[in-house]
Design a protein around this motif. Structure first.
Motif, short mmCIF file in Angstrom:
data_model
loop_
_atom_site.label_atom_id
_atom_site.label_comp_id
_atom_site.label_asym_id
_atom_site.label_seq_id
_atom_site.Cartn_x
_atom_site.Cartn_y
_atom_site.Cartn_z
N HIS A 76 65.82 104.91 103.49
CA HIS A 76 64.31 105.07 103.85
C HIS A 76 63.36 105.78 103.01
CE1 HIS A 76 64.41 101.97 107.54
NE2 HIS A 76 65.63 102.95 107.67
N TRP A 77 63.97 106.20 101.84
CA TRP A 77 63.16 107.03 100.98
C TRP A 77 62.11 106.06 100.40
CZ3 TRP A 77 63.20 112.21 100.42
CH2 TRP A 77 64.31 112.85 100.82
N ASP A 78 61.88 104.94 100.66
CA ASP A 78 60.81 104.31 100.14
C ASP A 78 59.61 104.45 100.98
OD1 ASP A 78 62.22 102.86 102.07
OD2 ASP A 78 61.10 100.88 101.51
N GLU A 79 59.67 105.07 102.26
CA GLU A 79 58.79 105.35 103.28
C GLU A 79 58.23 106.87 102.94
OE1 GLU A 79 59.95 104.14 107.28
OE2 GLU A 79 61.40 102.85 106.16
N ALA A 80 58.78 107.81 102.21
CA ALA A 80 57.97 108.95 101.96
C ALA A 80 56.81 108.85 101.24
CB ALA A 80 59.22 109.79 100.94
N ILE A 102 56.67 100.93 111.28
CA ILE A 102 57.06 100.51 112.41
C ILE A 102 58.70 101.03 112.67
CG2 ILE A 102 57.88 98.53 114.04
CD1 ILE A 102 55.21 97.23 113.16
N ALA A 103 59.42 100.76 111.50
CA ALA A 103 60.78 101.28 111.50
C ALA A 103 60.78 103.01 111.79
CB ALA A 103 61.32 101.03 110.19
N PHE A 104 60.07 103.71 111.19
CA PHE A 104 59.92 105.13 111.17
C PHE A 104 59.51 105.25 112.73
CE2 PHE A 104 57.65 108.96 110.81
CZ PHE A 104 58.80 109.88 110.60
N SER A 137 53.61 104.86 97.68
CA SER A 137 54.95 104.48 97.90
C SER A 137 55.14 102.98 98.06
CB SER A 137 55.52 105.29 99.04
OG SER A 137 54.64 104.91 100.21
N GLU A 138 56.32 102.60 98.14
CA GLU A 138 56.51 100.69 98.53
C GLU A 138 56.08 100.67 99.78
OE1 GLU A 138 57.16 98.60 95.84
OE2 GLU A 138 56.93 100.41 94.57
N ALA A 139 56.42 101.41 101.04
CA ALA A 139 56.02 101.22 102.08
C ALA A 139 54.65 101.13 102.31
CB ALA A 139 56.69 102.22 103.13
N PHE A 140 53.94 102.06 101.85
CA PHE A 140 52.44 101.96 101.83
C PHE A 140 51.74 100.55 101.11
CE2 PHE A 140 48.07 102.92 100.79
CZ PHE A 140 47.52 103.40 101.85
N LYS A 141 52.36 100.21 100.03
CA LYS A 141 51.85 99.06 99.43
C LYS A 141 52.12 97.74 100.47
CE LYS A 141 53.19 100.77 94.70
NZ LYS A 141 53.96 100.48 93.56
N ARG A 142 53.19 97.69 101.12
CA ARG A 142 53.70 96.57 101.92
C ARG A 142 52.49 96.61 103.08
NH1 ARG A 142 59.07 98.49 101.25
NH2 ARG A 142 58.96 99.74 103.01
N GLU A 143 52.27 97.74 103.63
CA GLU A 143 51.37 98.16 104.69
C GLU A 143 49.96 97.73 104.30
OE1 GLU A 143 52.01 98.39 107.62
OE2 GLU A 143 53.87 99.67 107.96
N TRP A 144 49.53 97.74 103.03
CA TRP A 144 48.26 97.54 102.29
C TRP A 144 48.17 95.91 102.40
CZ3 TRP A 144 44.50 100.49 99.59
CH2 TRP A 144 43.49 99.49 98.60
N GLN A 145 49.33 95.09 102.01
CA GLN A 145 49.17 93.75 102.00
C GLN A 145 49.24 93.15 103.36
OE1 GLN A 145 50.98 92.38 98.67
NE2 GLN A 145 50.81 90.09 99.51
#
Length: 728
Positions: A76-80, A102-104, A137-145
């Protein structure tokens, strides 16, 4: 004295195991961190009579099992959190700040169940923080979308992208806390049939804005699962330099006063709890004890000027205070805490349980003047040009090197806010930050204020109905000063005042229209209903940069008052029951000291001295107990102040016996008020079979007795005997 700790008036947090040298005898303790030692640490504190809570980080922590895929098989380093250079924003090795996916959130929920199983009564989810420089981060990009239903835009590309990124960051931590607290409350009810409370220890809105961090702040008021907060205000936040009269320097008292003020607003008018944090040292270990002590007194005094709060976290890490070593003043080596400072700390820590006083009196004519703030101040702390193309920096209060560079200093300047507050506060006017967002949450939120100051040059209103609430308040007799030149780039972000058919150039135009005034208002003062509105077309940061503009602001505010209601002075003085809280400003209208006469106990003095004339010099603070506040008790001795917790007092009609506890190694001292001089005072600990006489000092004029002893974490019995006189 009270035996119960259920009111949880004072507490502290600690990550290490119980030790008698920091058994501070507060009502509760927050065991920090979830690891294999946690159940044992919880039981140790419970066995010592404490109510036990748990504290853990919600944005960062020892979450390597999650990051490296040991929990669910996926790394889950993409969530840093990452900055624009692709660098991880960290709190230590393998401890990144997290994007609260949500996973975190689910991972934290499962992890914290262990603490619920261990029997803690409350859980503190510390510092939900998303750095302004993050959002890559990739996780933030997903949350933005998911949130905006459009492709991610790099936050540094425009003020609009930065503003939208910050709004999303606040939403993500609000969602995280709502899901986590709700599920764990249900878990505690289903499995153990007991209530579980959740609190959020958080820096102030002022500090997060200045340090360039986004956090939910007042958004948490919409979550019924959150039961309150800890205001994480201490020397490390409040010594952050600000600008006044063009001079940038530390103003610890003034900054702390404003920080605690806005934190009080998070709970004022609600049933939620708030604890004000004090720290006898700070996170930066490079100062000497004199520096820590002087700033601690400033912090404590600043907090006491906000009487709607009467609960305190008296130390975040007492082990590092009472067992740590810090640089000597001469720079040659380190030294442990001076005994007199340790004694002073214990006196204040025990006194703080007594500040739920019904009698509150400001000395002076002026009622508090509110300066409106909003969560959106955090959304405007990054600009596309602020860091250039090749660098990114964050400041967490411990990196002294950052403050040395010109660019770094510019990052921490927030003169728009301090320009509206310091000119008034330095003139002895009790200015207080007021939460703009709460106007739409609580219909009577503004009722306690007669005068408000607002600027949209560094914040934006969440919704148009805020202006309807402001308009009604003015119509009912309120006085509003709007300060702004409409130059802020963030006026042009995509928001309600310029979208969906609205065409206001800035939110102030909508405000003026809601007040029944012209959109393009000219400088001046206008009657509105029973109240009045004044408009000063000036960027508020100018009021911090020059004395001329500071005076212009102050004079504009003065025009909203009658001459009989306006008062400038160089001090603040507040009485809370028998307690007298005072500060004298430097950089003020004059350098005159404040002089008080009476019969007082000096609570900042480790000897608890009796003082009949008190002189407070500019830049200093004082906390006193007024012995003339109420008549002496004819039957009992009254404990005025002590470096021990008075666990019990028994009066058999002649002798008075106290049972006291305090941390090992800290000198014990108590000052008691008695109707007559004791004939003897004796003491014994649990291991002794008989009492032993000890010396005491009697002050006839104040009718107080001072007794000294060595504190004992297991407790001491102190017996005070009086000679019988004829007729008794």
């Amino acid at each position: 004295m009270e035996k119960t700790r259920s009111e949880e008036k004072t507490g502290f947090q600690e990550r290490v195991a119980y030790h008698p040298t920091f058994d501070l005898r507060t009502d509760f303790v927050m065991v920090y961190g979830i690891d294999e030692s946690m159940p044992k640490r919880i039981k140790e504190w419970q066995d010592r009579g404490y109510v036990v809570h748990l504290m853990t980080g919600v944005a960062w922590g020892e979450y390597q099992d999650y990051l490296y895929g040991e929990v669910d098989g996926r790394k889950h380093w993409d969530e840093a959190q990452k900055n624009r250079l692709g660098e991880i924003i960290g709190h230590g090795k393998d401890v990144p700040y997290m994007v609260p996916t949500i996973a975190f959130t689910n991972y934290l929920t499962e992890r914290i169940k262990v603490a619920v199983d261990a029997g803690v009564e409350a859980i503190h989810l510390e510092e939900p923080e998303f750095w302004v420089e993050g959002g890559y981060s990739e996780a933030f990009k997903r949350e933005w979308q998911i949130f905006y239903k459009e492709a991610w835009v790099p936050p540094h590309e425009s003020v609009d992208a930065q503003y939208r990124a910050s709004k999303l960051k606040a939403f993500l931590y609000t969602r995280c806390l709502d899901r986590l607290c709700g599920e764990l409350k249900e878990y505690a009810q289903v499995k153990y049939q007991r209530d579980l409370r959740f609190y959020v220890p958080t820096h102030s809105l002022i500090n997060y804005t200045q340090w360039r961090i986004v956090s939910p702040q007042s958004q948490l008021l919409s979550l019924p699962t959150v039961d309150g907060y800890i205001a994480q205000v201490w020397t490390g936040t409040s010594r952050t330099p600000n600008v006044y009269n063009g001079v940038r320097k530390e103003r610890t008292f003034e900054t702390a006063y404003l920080e605690y003020g806005v934190m009080q607003e998070l709970v004022r008018g609600t049933q939620r709890r708030m604890w004000f944090l004090h720290d006898p040292i700070e996170d930066n270990p490079n100062y000497d004890w004199d520096d820590y002590r002087n700033n601690y007194y400033k912090i404590v005094t600043a907090s006491l000027f906000h009487p709607d709060v009467h609960r305190y976290e008296i130390s975040p890490w007492p082990n590092r205070v009472f067992n740590g070593s810090y640089p000597k003043k001469n720079g040659e080596g380190k030294e442990a805490i001076p005994p007199d400072y340790a004694t002073s700390l214990l006196i204040l820590m025990n006194t703080l349980r007594d500040f739920d006083q019904s009698e509150i009196e400001w000395v002076g004519k002026m009622d508090p003047i509110g300066v409106l703030l909003a969560d959106s101040t955090m959304f405007q702390r990054n600009h596309p040009d602020i860091l250039g193309e090749d660098g990114s920096q964050k400041y967490d209060g411990t990196d002294a090197e950052m403050l040395k560079g010109d660019k770094a200093q510019e990052l921490l300047v927030w003169s728009e806010f301090y320009g509206l507050t310091l000119p008034l506060l330095k003139s002895g006017i009790p200015v207080r930050p007021v939460q703009l967002d709460n106007i739409r949450r609580f219909s009577s939120y503004l009722d306690d204020y007669q005068t408000l100051i607002l600027s949209y040059e560094f914040l934006k209103p969440e919704a148009p109905d805020i202006h309807l609430g402001l308009s009604q308040w003015v119509q009912n007799g309120g006085r509003l000063l709007y300060v702004g030149d409409h130059s802020d780039d963030y006026h042009h972000v995509r928001e309600w005042w310029n979208s969906n058919g609205s065409s206001y150039e800035n939110p102030a135009e909508h405000l003026f229209e809601a007040l029944g005034l012209e959109r393009k208002l000219e400088q001046g003062t206008y009657p509105v209903g029973k109240g009045m509105v004044s408009f000063l077309p000036l960027n508020p940061k100018e009021c911090a940069e020059t004395q001329q503009d500071a005076e212009l602001l102050k004079n504009t505010v003065r025009q909203l008052f009658s001459s009989n209601d306006w008062e400038e002075k160089n001090y603040l003085l507040l009485k809370r029951g028998p307690y007298v809280i005072s500060t004298v400003m430097d950089e003020s209208m004059n350098e005159e000291p404040l002089k008080l006469q009476g019969v007082y106990v000096d609570l900042f003095d480790h000897n608890l001295s009796i003082r009949k004339e008190v002189v407070v010099q500019p830049g200093n603070q004082l906390l006193l107990y007024d012995l003339e506040h109420h008549p002496i008790d004819q039957k009992n001795c009254q404990v005025i102040a002590s470096s021990s917790r008075i666990e019990d007092i028994v009066n058999d009609g002649n002798d008075i016996e106290m049972f006291v506890k305090g941390p090992l190694g800290v000198p014990g001292i108590s000052r008691l008020r008695c109707v007559k001089k004791p004939s003897s005072i004796q003491i014994k600990n649990k291991e002794q079979d008989s009492y032993q006489d000890i010396r005491f000092d009697w002050d006839q004029e104040s009718q107080t007795v001072l007794v000294r002893y060595e504190n004992n974490h297991n407790g001491l019995h102190i017996k005070i005997a009086f000679e019988q006189t004829e007729g008794e």
